[in-house]
Scaffold this active site. Structure first.
Site: not given
Length: 190
Positions: A9, A15, A119
């Site tokens: 992070c 986090r 994708d």
């Protein structure tokens, strides 16, 4: 086979330390052969974990004994898999360590089931790399290329885990819950 996983992070005080502690616990419970570390793209070494991150981990009866680590070449090379909390962390890390591109993902991106969004993300990252190279060579970026970037960016969901820094304990709890959901998917994937 043992896997080395690095969570990343910004400052390595909110986090990524929560992800490290939660995943370490999940891995033990599931019998996964992993070593887990965390670091920050803008971290100062040796800073304590944030107070609310420590409280969230204590509530979960997990270790809150962390001190921050900045990203280093040594840790990047150590890691088999690098999972960042945001796309910005991912881009920063790849700019700092381009050789790590194939093993660096956002946590939420890596734990997605696939589909057109991933994708499009792959296409966008490839386009970013191509345009970065053109820029460094002093070549102009066309209007069509800029439009393609904009269109791809719009088609991709937000894979970021929001930074709870400075927020209430409740915000940190929600952040930990979001991280844990992704980590459970990661554990199943490994």
């Amino acid at each position: 086979m043992k896997r080395n996983i690095l969570f990343v992070c910004t400052g390595n005080t909110c986090r990524s330390p929560m992800a490290e502690a939660i995943f370490r616990d999940l891995a033990v419970k599931k019998g996964l052969q992993v070593e887990v570390r965390s670091a920050g793209v803008s971290a100062l070494d040796g800073m304590p974990i944030s107070r609310n991150s420590a409280l969230v981990l204590q509530e979960r009866q997990l270790s809150d004994r962390f001190s921050s680590n900045s990203i280093s070449r040594e840790w990047i090379e150590w890691a088999d898999l690098i999972l960042t909390m945001t796309a910005s962390h991912k881009r920063t890390l790849i700019q700092m360590h381009p050789y790590a591109v194939d093993k660096t993902h956002t946590l939420n991106e890596y734990t997605q089931d696939g589909g057109a969004e991933l994708d499009n993300l792959t296409a966008l990252e490839s386009l970013y790399s191509e345009l970065q190279l053109k820029k460094s060579l002093g070549q102009p970026i066309s209007r069509e290329e800029k439009d393609r970037v904009r269109d791809l960016e719009r088609s991709i969901p937000d894979f970021d885990i929001v930074d709870p820094f400075g927020g209430s304990l409740d915000i940190y709890r929600r952040c930990a819950e979001e991280i844990e959901r992704a980590l459970k998917k990661l554990a199943e994937r490994l």
